[in-house]
Design a protein around this motif. Sequence first.
Motif, PDB file in Angstrom:
ATOM      1  N   LYS A 185      11.101   4.851  10.591  1.00  0.00           N
ATOM      2  CA  LYS A 185       9.808   4.256  10.266  1.00  0.00           C
ATOM      3  C   LYS A 185       9.969   2.916   9.553  1.00  0.00           C
ATOM      4  O   LYS A 185      10.925   2.707   8.803  1.00  0.00           O
ATOM      5  N   GLN A 186       9.015   2.028   9.821  1.00  0.00           N
ATOM      6  CA  GLN A 186       8.967   0.724   9.159  1.00  0.00           C
ATOM      7  C   GLN A 186       8.168   0.884   7.859  1.00  0.00           C
ATOM      8  O   GLN A 186       6.987   1.245   7.900  1.00  0.00           O
ATOM      9  N   VAL A 187       8.809   0.611   6.726  1.00  0.00           N
ATOM     10  CA  VAL A 187       8.165   0.779   5.420  1.00  0.00           C
ATOM     11  C   VAL A 187       8.098  -0.572   4.723  1.00  0.00           C
ATOM     12  O   VAL A 187       9.098  -1.300   4.668  1.00  0.00           O
ATOM     13  N   VAL A 188       6.927  -0.893   4.183  1.00  0.00           N
ATOM     14  CA  VAL A 188       6.739  -2.152   3.462  1.00  0.00           C
ATOM     15  C   VAL A 188       6.318  -1.825   2.025  1.00  0.00           C
ATOM     16  O   VAL A 188       5.371  -1.056   1.817  1.00  0.00           O
ATOM     17  N   VAL A 189       7.016  -2.368   1.057  1.00  0.00           N
ATOM     18  CA  VAL A 189       6.679  -2.193  -0.352  1.00  0.00           C
ATOM     19  C   VAL A 189       6.190  -3.532  -0.888  1.00  0.00           C
ATOM     20  O   VAL A 189       6.936  -4.518  -0.897  1.00  0.00           O
ATOM     21  N   ASP A 246       4.681   1.399   9.516  1.00  0.00           N
ATOM     22  CA  ASP A 246       4.209   2.780   9.567  1.00  0.00           C
ATOM     23  C   ASP A 246       3.690   3.218   8.197  1.00  0.00           C
ATOM     24  O   ASP A 246       2.751   4.012   8.100  1.00  0.00           O
ATOM     25  N   VAL A 247       4.336   2.712   7.161  1.00  0.00           N
ATOM     26  CA  VAL A 247       3.938   3.017   5.784  1.00  0.00           C
ATOM     27  C   VAL A 247       3.889   1.719   4.999  1.00  0.00           C
ATOM     28  O   VAL A 247       4.837   0.918   5.053  1.00  0.00           O
ATOM     29  N   VAL A 248       2.779   1.504   4.264  1.00  0.00           N
ATOM     30  CA  VAL A 248       2.652   0.349   3.381  1.00  0.00           C
ATOM     31  C   VAL A 248       2.349   0.874   1.982  1.00  0.00           C
ATOM     32  O   VAL A 248       1.458   1.717   1.802  1.00  0.00           O
ATOM     33  N   VAL A 249       3.109   0.389   1.001  1.00  0.00           N
ATOM     34  CA  VAL A 249       2.939   0.830  -0.381  1.00  0.00           C
ATOM     35  C   VAL A 249       2.527  -0.367  -1.224  1.00  0.00           C
ATOM     36  O   VAL A 249       3.209  -1.397  -1.229  1.00  0.00           O
ATOM     37  N   GLY A 250       1.420  -0.238  -1.941  1.00  0.00           N
ATOM     38  CA  GLY A 250       0.957  -1.309  -2.823  1.00  0.00           C
ATOM     39  C   GLY A 250       1.277  -0.998  -4.266  1.00  0.00           C
ATOM     40  O   GLY A 250       0.859   0.034  -4.789  1.00  0.00           O
TER      41      GLY A 250
END
Length: 426
Positions: A185-189, A246-250
């Motif tokens: 999965k593509q994860v962005v923090v 797929d997942v973005v974390v703010g």
Amino acid sequence: MKLQMIGCSHHDAAVEFREKVAFSGDQVTAALAEFRRQFPSCELVLLSTCNRIELYTTAPDDTELDRDAVAQFLADQQRLTTDEVVDQMIYRSGTEAIEHLFAVASSLDSMVVGEAQILSQVKQAYDRACHVGSAGPLTHSVFQSANRTAKRVQQETSIHRRRVSVPSVAVGEVIPEFFDSLADKQVVVCGAGEMGEETLRYLQQAGAANITVLNRSYDRGAELAKQFGTKVDRWETLRDHIVTADVVVGTTSASEPIIELADFEPLHSRRNHRVLLILDLAIPRDFDPAIGDLSSVYLYAIDDLKAACERNQKQRQKEWPKAKQIIDEETKRFVQAFQHRSTGPVIRRLRDQALELKSDELQRLVGKLQLDQMDPVVAKEIEKSFDRLINKLLHPPLTSIRDDAAEGHTRGLLEAVRHLFNLGDE
């Protein structure tokens, strides 16, 4: 020989003082080496984390390394006065020090009860002491027992299985509801502060292999990405990453949302209905709540996650008595084993000496009274009388030795008994 601990933690010392006495990894190694130079026959394990600094020491002669000597050593290392150290650090010895270490390793003394990191930190402190050579027989035994105790708490209670930090709940409980694995999965923090750092740690533990850090200060983002071995990109690329993620974390500290609904809608159409999980851990929120109303988008705000944290915290509290019972059992087990090891040789020599005297006197009595042909039953009764006399005479000193050992003060009474009965050296 007894274990003693001098230290401080978030429970009893302000962060300003903890910063003064904290050690980096290299400083710990240097301090252990200096301790060996000053106290070659003594032992030291030094535990230094962001929330606690504790020195576990022991010495063959307890008067050689008392509280003041350890405080003076620590003060010299950190360029403080001895009074500062004594006034602001707690001291425990004997059974209390052992029980405290077991509680620390089991995460019952942590700021977040049940967090897993402290056990690895305790292990690292012990391993470093072994490498430098400042660990010894007692610290070997007590730190190995601390590890066993912590493992029992992990296995026999659910304290460690109940996540109570927002990032741990987000990664450990929410993400599995949507994805079986993060490996592909593509994860962005978004954000590179404390929350972002903690989230990265949990993401990697969960198996995320493709993580990109975005931060308004590129240098800070690059520094955090390097620390975790992840990718970093410019803040201006945020929208492009949202399209492919797929997942973005703010986790930013922005005063306004970093993405409004109007900003997100054109990105949403480019995603072709792929599921997007947004974990908004920021206060104020990073993402417009209305984004969560769109199809295939699942948005969890921090309030949703805090409710789960509170539920888990209550469940952990229910497990506390069970964990405390394990620590009490293991402390008693260790003290009894140590008591046997420390007092055993003296007790055996004292008993052997008494039995030898009994045998000599019994033979003398039989010869003098010419009782060789006495009734075997009578002979056995005479021998039993000698045995009872020995047991009654030895019972008070042996009980005192064992009780003293259980309190961690073995050296005084052992030396006295060894000298009084002329038992020789160990």
